[in-house]
Design an enzyme around this catalytic site. Sequence first.
Site, PDB file in Angstrom:
ATOM      1  CG  ASP A   9      -1.676   1.254   1.423  1.00 56.68           C
ATOM      2  OD1 ASP A   9      -2.361   1.664   0.473  1.00 56.68           O
ATOM      3  OD2 ASP A   9      -1.599   1.855   2.523  1.00 56.68           O
ATOM      4  CG  ASP A  11      -1.633   7.560   0.592  1.00 58.70           C
ATOM      5  OD1 ASP A  11      -0.533   8.018   0.237  1.00 58.70           O
ATOM      6  OD2 ASP A  11      -2.688   7.759  -0.035  1.00 58.70           O
ATOM      7  CG  ASP A 183      -2.111   2.098   6.590  1.00 53.70           C
ATOM      8  OD1 ASP A 183      -2.077   1.983   5.343  1.00 53.70           O
ATOM      9  OD2 ASP A 183      -2.726   3.012   7.171  1.00 53.70           O
TER      10      ASP A 183
END
Length: 228
Positions: A9, A11, A183
Amino acid sequence: MKYKYLLFDADNTLFDFDFSEKQAFLSLNKLYRAAFGEDTYEVYHKINDSLWKMLERGEIEKPCLRLERFRKYLSSLGQTFDEDIITLLAKNFQLSLSHNSTLIDGVGETIRYLSQKYKIYIITNGISHVQTGRFNASVLKEYVERLFISEEIGYDKPDNRFFERVLYEIGDSDKSSYLVIGDSLSSDIDGALGYDIDCIYYDPSDADCGGRHVTYRIKDIRELMDIL
């Protein structure tokens, strides 16, 4: 390890989005009646986060999200506005974000190390020109094979069709060869688990993962160098 491909991922896994978002938010202060300050940033942050969750559930489209977050934010402050100012705020906010390629601590050395053993890809729901701009300005460009952006694929994580397209584009349909690192439980982890791909939950706050059976769980991105 059995893995060949690492799907990261973007961000708050690789890029420090919280820092970049806050800087972009504060930069809007000069455009609109001193409404974008330290004291109201958290109001915007919560509104924006809720809209991205709606996007993941398929309840809102990205073009709408880009503008709606500023409508909701200014409305919450009791501010009056017109659509021209909303469009201007959205444009300047995205421009500021696209120029900020600040990484999470340890990301540079970790990706450099892992790229010697695995093919590295980025998978993101972010806005295309924002993600492309910050990626091209970062040191990660040297080590990452490709950036997969939901806006270009046509589906957002956690949709199975997003992951199906990624594997098709990479050219290897063996799901056991892939590992997702992210996250977001609702986007990265649920997406990986729903498509039967192993995953690592990057969780600096050490929060509860809701009973999800993740393959690994880390608090510092540099832990990947020991695991992998």
